[in-house]
Write an enzyme that holds these catalytic residues in place. Structure first.
Site, PDB file in Angstrom:
ATOM      1  CE  LYS A  76       1.886   4.262   8.508  1.00 28.76           C
ATOM      2  NZ  LYS A  76       0.481   4.256   8.796  1.00 28.76           N
ATOM      3  CG  ASP A  91       5.745   3.589   1.019  1.00 22.77           C
ATOM      4  OD1 ASP A  91       6.038   4.254   2.035  1.00 22.77           O
ATOM      5  OD2 ASP A  91       4.578   3.431   0.623  1.00 22.77           O
ATOM      6  CE1 TYR A 130      -3.708   2.468   0.649  1.00 22.61           C
ATOM      7  CE2 TYR A 130      -2.511   3.164   2.599  1.00 22.61           C
ATOM      8  CZ  TYR A 130      -3.541   3.348   1.703  1.00 22.61           C
ATOM      9  OH  TYR A 130      -4.390   4.415   1.844  1.00 22.61           O
TER      10      TYR A 130
HETATM   11  C1  LIG Z   1       3.772   1.948   3.467  1.00 17.08           C
HETATM   12  C2  LIG Z   1       2.747   3.027   3.461  1.00 17.08           C
HETATM   13  N1  LIG Z   1       2.771   3.968   2.507  1.00 17.08           N
HETATM   14  C3  LIG Z   1       1.883   4.967   2.471  1.00 17.08           C
HETATM   15  C4  LIG Z   1       0.890   5.058   3.414  1.00 17.08           C
HETATM   16  C5  LIG Z   1      -0.092   6.179   3.373  1.00 17.08           C
HETATM   17  O1  LIG Z   1       0.148   7.034   4.447  1.00 17.08           O
HETATM   18  P1  LIG Z   1      -1.026   7.986   4.999  1.00 17.08           P
HETATM   19  O2  LIG Z   1      -2.048   7.119   5.611  1.00 17.08           O
HETATM   20  O3  LIG Z   1      -0.309   8.884   5.975  1.00 17.08           O
HETATM   21  O4  LIG Z   1      -1.549   8.746   3.818  1.00 17.08           O
HETATM   22  C6  LIG Z   1       0.819   4.094   4.419  1.00 17.08           C
HETATM   23  C7  LIG Z   1      -0.252   4.149   5.431  1.00 17.08           C
HETATM   24  O5  LIG Z   1      -0.422   3.312   6.256  1.00 17.08           O
HETATM   25  C8  LIG Z   1       1.762   3.061   4.444  1.00 17.08           C
HETATM   26  O6  LIG Z   1       1.741   2.105   5.384  1.00 17.08           O
END
Ligand SMILES: Cc1ncc(COP(=O)(O)O)c(C=O)c1O
Length: 548
Positions: free
Chosen positions: A388, A360, A265
C-alpha cells in the site's frame, strides 16, 4: 505501556513517533487542497485513442443535450435494453445528482447524432452500466470483491478521478473519501509532487527488468524507518509479500506450521484463506473453493487477542510452528486494536518456541507511525510485510526482516521468489515521494488529531441518536461498529448490526461521504483531509444517524 483514552480509544505508546520538541502540525493540508482538474491520460479502446478529458467533455455535453432536449415520454417508457454497443453511462442510484439511464441514453444519442461506428468509438472509459454491462465484463463487475457493495447493497460508485481527500464519480458527484484506495493515499490522492516525479521517471521508461537506483533509495528508506527490517525484497502486492514471507519463515525454521488469527487477512494465497478477513469476511464466505486441503493443513488459527489459544497451539504442535503472523492492529475485520500486553506476549512466546513473529504491516506500515505498528507499540518482530503506502498508489509490496533470515532469499540464498515487475521504477518513485512527505515533522500528529476528531464526533452523534455504537482509531486508521463493544476479535465484530451499517453507509454516500462499503474494513484519513472535511462528515453522520 500503552494507554487508552476517550471514546476514540486512541492508543498512545510511551514511544513517541515524532519528537515532541516540535508539536506544530505540518503545513495545513487545506493549503494543499486543489480544485479538481480532469485527468489527462491517454486510453486506448478498440485501438482508438481517447482521453479521460475527452470523456468528460462528452459527458458534460450529454447533460447539456438532455437539458435542452428532454426525452419523450415514449422514450422514457422504453424497457431497459441490454447493452448494444451504444453508449451506456453508469447510473448510481445512490448518487446525489445522478441521471437515470434512459435520460443519458437519450442525451447521448442527441449528442452523438453520428453513425453507429462513431458511437462505438465513443465507447469511452466512463462507459459502464449498473444493471448488465459491468457484471458481464468482470466477475461481479469489479476486480476486487469488496468494491462491489455486496454487503451494503446498491450499486457501487464508478470513480472518474481523485484528488486530495476527495473522489469524483462519473456523474460528477464529489465525495470525501475515507477509503484512500484502501490505504495507500495517506498524503492525499494524486499528490502533485508524486505525479510530477512519476512524469520524470516515466521519461526514462516504465520497467527495466534490471536493477535501478530507485529501488535502492526506497530500500534504504524502508530499512531506516522500520525497526525490524535489515534487508528488504520488493514485490508487487501485499498478497505476494505475505506469500513470500510465509515461504521464508518455513525455509528458515524448517517447520511447516503457521498460526494466523481469525479475521486477519494476509492476501489471497491459499494457506491464508482460513478464517480470513476483508472480502472473505465481508461476503461471509467459507474457506474458498479451490483451496486444496493440503494447502491449509498447516494453518492454525486463534481468535485475535486470545493468548491462551496461542499457548495451547504451541503446546500441541511443539517444534512444528514456523511462526505467528498477524495484523498488529486488525484492519480487515473492521478496526480492532491489540490488548495492551498481547503483542508483547506473542513476542515472548515465539522467542521461547524458536518460532518467528511476523507482523503483516501491509496496512499499518507507515500508517500508525513512520516505523509502522512495531514502532508505535515498541515490539520488534522477526519479519515484516509491507504494501500500500510504500507504493504511493502504484502496485507494490515488500517483505523484510533480520539479515540472517533475509539472506535465505534467492539469489543470496536458496529460498526462491521472483517477480517480473518487482522494484519497478514507477512504484519506487511514488513510494519514495510518499515517504518523504510522511517523514515531515508533524505528519502523524496531524493524522492523529483529525482522526480523533472524526471518531469522537461520529461516536457522539451515533450515541446521541440512540444507537449502540463504538469507534476506535490510531493515527490515520479507524473503525466503528454498531454494537456497544468492546471489540477485541472477529466474533465481537460480528455482533455489529450490519444491516444498520448498510443503511448508514448508503445515507453517508447520499451526503457525499465515502466510507468502505463493508462493516469489516478499516477507514483511513490522509494529510489532505481538512478540519472542514471532518466537520462536514460529522454533520452528515448526525443527520444519517437520525434517519436509520
Ligand atoms: C494486512 C493485509 N495484508 C495483505 C493484504 C493483501 O494486499 P494486496 O491487496 O496488495 O494483495 C492486505 C490487503 O488489503 C492487507 O490489508
Amino acid at each position: 505501556m500503552a494507554t487508552i483514552s476517550g471514546v476514540g480509544l486512541s492508543w498512545r505508546s510511551n514511544l513517541s513517533q515524532i519528537p515532541s520538541s516540535n508539536p506544530s502540525p505540518s503545513p495545513s493540508p487545506s493549503s494543499r487542497r486543489r480544485v479538481f482538474s480532469p485527468i489527462k491520460m491517454a486510453v486506448s479502446v478498440d485501438k482508438k485513442n481517447f482521453t479521460l478529458q475527452k470523456s468528460e467533455e462528452i459527458f458534460n455535453a450529454a447533460k447539456f443535450v438532455l437539458l435542452s432536449s428532454p426525452p419523450s415520454p415514449k422514450a422514457l417508457s422504453r424497457p431497459s435494453r441490454r447493452c448494444s454497443g451504444s453508449i451506456r453511462l453508469f447510473w448510481s442510484s445512490s448518487s446525489r445528482h445522478s441521471w437515470p439511464q434512459l435520460f443519458l441514453d437519450h442525451a447521448l444519442s442527441g449528442y452523438c447524432k453520428s453513425s453507429s461506428s462513431q458511437q462505438k468509438d465513443l465507447h469511452s472509459p466512463l462507459v459502464a452500466d449498473s444493471s448488465c454491462f459491468v457484471e458481464e465484463l468482470m466477475p461481479g463487475g469489479v476486480n476486487s470483491p469488496v468494491r462491489a457493495f455486496k454487503s451494503v447493497g446498491g450499486q457501487p460508485i464508478v470513480i472518474d478521478s481523485v484528488k486530495g481527500s476527495h473522489m469524483r464519480d462519473v456523474d460528477g458527484n464529489e465525495y470525501i473519501d475515507y477509503v484512500g484506495s484502501w490505504g495507500p493515499a495517506i498524503i492525499g490522492h494524486a499528490d502533485d509532487e508524486v505525479l510530477a516525479s512519476l512524469a520524470e521517471t516515466m521519461k526514462k521508461g516504465t520497467s527495466f527488468g534490471a536493477p535501478c537506483v530507485l529501488e535502492n533509495v526506497l530500500a534504504e528508506m524502508v530499512i531506516s524507518a522500520v525497526p525490524s527490517i535489515e534487508m528488504v525484497r520488493f514485490v508487487n502486492s501485499g498478497t505476494e509479500a505475505c506469500m513470500g514471507v510465509l515461504r521464508l519463515a518455513r525455509a528458515f525454521t524448517s517447520r511447516p506450521k503457521i498460526i494466523k488469527f481469525e479475521g486477519c487477512y494476509h492476501g489471497h494465497a491459499d494457506p491464508f484463506l482460513v478464517k480470513a478477513g476483508s472480502g472473505v469476511a465481508t461476503l461471509g464466505l467459507p474457506d474458498s473453493p479451490g483451496v486444496p486441503r493440503a494447502a491449509t493443513i498447516d494453518t492454525l488459527t486463534s481468535p485475535f487477542n486470545c493468548l491462551s489459544t496461542v499457548e495451547n497451539l504451541f503446546e500441541t504442535h511443539k517444534g512444528e510452528i514456523a511462526g505467528v503472523i498477524l495484523e498488529p492492529v486488525v484492519g480487515n475485520s473492521g478496526f480492532i486494536a491489540p490488548k495492551p500486553d498481547f503483542l508483547n506476549a506473542l513476542r515472548q512466546i515465539t522467542k521461547e518456541n524458536d518460532a518467528l513473529l511476523i507482523f503483516d504491516e501491509v496496512m499499518t506500515g507507515f500508517r500508525l507511525a513512520y516505523g509502522g505498528a512495531q514502532e508505535y507499540f515498541g515490539i520488534t518482530p522477526d519479519l515484516t510485510t509491507l504494501g500500500k503506502i510504500i507504493g504511493g498508489g502504484l502496485p507494490v509490496g515488500a517483505y523484510g526482516g533480520r539479515r540472517e533470515i533475509m539472506e535465505m532469499v534467492a539469489p543470496a540464498g536458496p529460498m526462491y521468489q521472483a517477480g517480473t515487475l518487482s522494484g519497478n521504477p514507477l512504484a519506487m518513485t511514488a513510494g519514495i515521494q510518499t515517504l518523504k512527505r510522511l517523514k515531515e515533522l508533524g505528519s502523524y500528529e496531524y493524522l492523529d488529531k483529525i482522526t480523533g476528531e472524526l471518531i469522537q464526533g461520529i461516536v457522539d452523534a451515533g450515541k446521541r441518536a440512540g444507537h449502540k455504537f463504538c469507534g476506535m482509531y490510531i493515527s490515520g486508521m479507524f473503525g466503528f461498529f454498531f454494537t456497544e463493544g468492546p471489540v477485541y476479535n472477529f466474533e465481537d465484530a460480528k455482533k455489529s448490526d450490519t444491516a444498520k451499517f448498510a443503511r448508514f453507509h448508503r445515507g453517508m454516500l447520499e451526503e457525499g461521504v465515502y466510507f468502505a462499503p463493508s462493516q469489516f474494513e478499516a477507514g483511513f484519513t490522509s494529510l489532505a483531509h481538512t478540519s472542514e472535511d471532518i466537520q462536514q462528515t460529522i454533520a452528515a453522520a448526525e443527520k444519517v444517524f437520525r434517519q436509520i
